[in-house]
Motif scaffolding. Sequence first.
Motif, PDB file in Angstrom:
ATOM      1  N   VAL A  12      99.233  -8.658-103.003  1.00 23.74           N
ATOM      2  CA  VAL A  12     100.403  -9.278-103.624  1.00 23.74           C
ATOM      3  C   VAL A  12     101.412  -9.775-102.580  1.00 23.74           C
ATOM      4  N   CYS A  13     100.932 -10.350-101.510  1.00 24.76           N
ATOM      5  CA  CYS A  13     101.851 -10.955-100.538  1.00 24.76           C
ATOM      6  C   CYS A  13     102.730 -11.994-101.217  1.00 24.76           C
ATOM      7  N   TRP A  14     102.158 -12.718-102.173  1.00 25.52           N
ATOM      8  CA  TRP A  14     102.896 -13.752-102.902  1.00 25.52           C
ATOM      9  C   TRP A  14     104.115 -13.172-103.611  1.00 25.52           C
ATOM     10  N   ALA A  15     103.969 -11.984-104.212  1.00 22.78           N
ATOM     11  CA  ALA A  15     105.070 -11.366-104.947  1.00 22.78           C
ATOM     12  C   ALA A  15     106.160 -10.871-104.004  1.00 22.78           C
ATOM     13  N   ASN A  32     106.759  -9.976 -92.969  1.00 21.90           N
ATOM     14  CA  ASN A  32     105.500  -9.720 -93.656  1.00 21.90           C
ATOM     15  C   ASN A  32     105.663  -8.538 -94.609  1.00 21.90           C
ATOM     16  N   SER A  33     104.617  -8.227 -95.347  1.00 24.44           N
ATOM     17  CA  SER A  33     104.653  -7.122 -96.315  1.00 24.44           C
ATOM     18  C   SER A  33     103.586  -6.082 -96.000  1.00 24.44           C
ATOM     19  N   TYR A  34     103.370  -5.844 -94.695  1.00 25.62           N
ATOM     20  CA  TYR A  34     102.384  -4.856 -94.245  1.00 25.62           C
ATOM     21  C   TYR A  34     103.037  -3.578 -93.737  1.00 25.62           C
ATOM     22  N   HIS A  49      98.022 -16.686 -97.045  1.00 27.80           N
ATOM     23  CA  HIS A  49      98.928 -15.539 -96.963  1.00 27.80           C
ATOM     24  C   HIS A  49     100.371 -16.019 -97.011  1.00 27.80           C
ATOM     25  N   SER A  50     101.160 -15.457 -97.913  1.00 25.12           N
ATOM     26  CA  SER A  50     102.566 -15.845 -98.072  1.00 25.12           C
ATOM     27  C   SER A  50     103.479 -14.824 -97.407  1.00 25.12           C
ATOM     28  N   MET A  51     104.522 -15.336 -96.758  1.00 31.30           N
ATOM     29  CA  MET A  51     105.513 -14.497 -96.090  1.00 31.30           C
ATOM     30  C   MET A  51     106.889 -15.122 -96.264  1.00 31.30           C
ATOM     31  N   LEU A  52     107.904 -14.453 -95.725  1.00 32.09           N
ATOM     32  CA  LEU A  52     109.276 -14.919 -95.857  1.00 32.09           C
ATOM     33  C   LEU A  52     109.804 -15.351 -94.497  1.00 32.09           C
ATOM     34  N   LEU A  53     110.155 -16.612 -94.384  1.00 30.26           N
ATOM     35  CA  LEU A  53     110.744 -17.138 -93.148  1.00 30.26           C
ATOM     36  C   LEU A  53     112.226 -16.779 -93.125  1.00 30.26           C
ATOM     37  N   VAL A  54     112.661 -16.064 -92.078  1.00 25.81           N
ATOM     38  CA  VAL A  54     114.048 -15.582 -92.032  1.00 25.81           C
ATOM     39  C   VAL A  54     114.832 -16.079 -90.829  1.00 25.81           C
ATOM     40  N   GLY A  55     114.181 -16.788 -89.899  1.00 25.81           N
ATOM     41  CA  GLY A  55     114.923 -17.251 -88.737  1.00 25.81           C
ATOM     42  C   GLY A  55     114.062 -17.968 -87.732  1.00 25.81           C
ATOM     43  N   PHE A  56     114.654 -18.254 -86.578  1.00 27.10           N
ATOM     44  CA  PHE A  56     113.933 -18.885 -85.473  1.00 27.10           C
ATOM     45  C   PHE A  56     114.649 -18.567 -84.170  1.00 27.10           C
ATOM     46  N   GLY A  57     113.944 -18.787 -83.061  1.00 26.37           N
ATOM     47  CA  GLY A  57     114.530 -18.532 -81.749  1.00 26.37           C
ATOM     48  C   GLY A  57     113.577 -18.943 -80.660  1.00 26.37           C
ATOM     49  N   TYR A  58     113.718 -18.326 -79.482  1.00 23.27           N
ATOM     50  CA  TYR A  58     112.829 -18.621 -78.363  1.00 23.27           C
ATOM     51  C   TYR A  58     112.731 -17.394 -77.473  1.00 23.27           C
ATOM     52  N   GLU A  59     111.625 -17.280 -76.747  1.00 28.54           N
ATOM     53  CA  GLU A  59     111.429 -16.206 -75.780  1.00 28.54           C
ATOM     54  C   GLU A  59     111.627 -16.745 -74.374  1.00 28.54           C
ATOM     55  N   GLY A  60     112.106 -15.886 -73.471  1.00 31.62           N
ATOM     56  CA  GLY A  60     112.332 -16.333 -72.104  1.00 31.62           C
ATOM     57  C   GLY A  60     113.524 -17.268 -72.026  1.00 31.62           C
TER      58      GLY A  60
END
Length: 333
Positions: free
Chosen positions: A137-140, A300-302, A276-287
Motif C-alpha cells: 500500500v505505498c499508494w495509500a 518512503n513507507s518502509y 512505487h509511490s512516495m512523497l516528495l518533500v524537498g530538494f537539495g545538493y550534496e557537497g
Amino acid sequence: MISAGFLAILCLGVASAAPSHDYTLDAEWEQWKRSYEKIYSPEEEKQRRAVWEENMKMFKLHSGVNGLWINNVTIEMNEFGDRTGEEMRKMMNNSSVLTLRNGKHIQKRGNVPIPTTLDWRKEGYVTPVRSQGPCGVCWAFAVVGSLEGQLFRKTGKLIPLSVQNLVDCSRSFGTNGCIDGKPYGAFQYVKNNGGLEAEATYPYEAKVRLCRYRPERSVVTVSRVLGVPRTEAALMNALITHGPIIVSIDAAHESFDKYTGGIYHEPKCRSKTLNHSMLLVGFGYEGKESENRKYWLVKNSYGKRWGENGYMKIPRDQNNYCGIASCAMYPVL
C-alpha cells in the motif's frame, strides 16, 4: 532483485527437502536477527534463512568496499534481507500508476523564485515515517502524506491520517487492498465519500478488513486533484508553491530494497516503468553546489530503518531519473 530462476529453484528446494545452510554465516545470521528483532517458527526460519543467505551472497558480491554500491550510494542487509524479490515487488504497485492527462486537471505552471534547498519537514508539513509492512500500500501512504501536508497548510495542524481507511474502503475506486492501488483512485474515494479519518480513530493494521469509515470522524476531504506536467521544472514549481507532492518511480531493483544513503543510482532504472509511490518533500545538493550533485528528497513507507531514516535522495535534473516527474500529483482541499 533475486532472479526468477533462483526463485524457482528455491521453491523446489523447499518442497522437496529442508534447505541446507552455509554454517559459516551462522554468526551473521544471528546478529542480523537480533538487529531487526526477527522471530520465526522453526519451519519459517529454515525458509527465511535460505532466502537471507542468497541475498547476503548477492550483497557481498555487489556491494564493494564499505557497502558502497555505485557512485557512493550505500546499501546494507536491512530488515528486508529475508524477503525474495517477488515479495518486495508485492509492496509496490503491481501495475503502472494512473497518469492524469485531462487538461482541466493539469496544474498551471507559474514562475516562482527557486531556493537552493527546500525541506517541508522543517516547516511542519510532514508526519513521522511509518512502515507499510508486508502490505502493498505505498499508494495509500503517499496519498495520506500529501493530504497531511495540505491539511497543515490550510489549518496549521499536522494530523496523521488513516491509511487503513483507504485500504479497507477505496476498492471500488481502482484500488485492491494490499495487492495494488493508484493514488488518483484513492483521492476520488476521499472526495466522493466525504472525507478520511485520522490514524487515531482508524489505525493501520497492514491487512484488508471490512470498511469501518464513519463520516462524523472525518478530518479532511478533497475538492480536486491536480496532475503536474511531466518535467522536473514543473515538479519543482509545484513542490515550492503547494507543499509535498506524490511521485511514482521505478523501484523494482535490489539496490532500492537495500538502499541506506547517498544519492540513489541504479543503471537499470527507467522513467516509464512506474511501480512505487512516495512523497516528495524537498530538494537539495550534496557537497559543493558547483559539483552538481543535486537531489530530490522523498519519503518512503518502509520504516525509519530503511534509507536515510526512511528517506531517499533521487538524482535531480538528470533526465527525469527513475521517472520522478512522470506521474506527480497533489490534492486541493
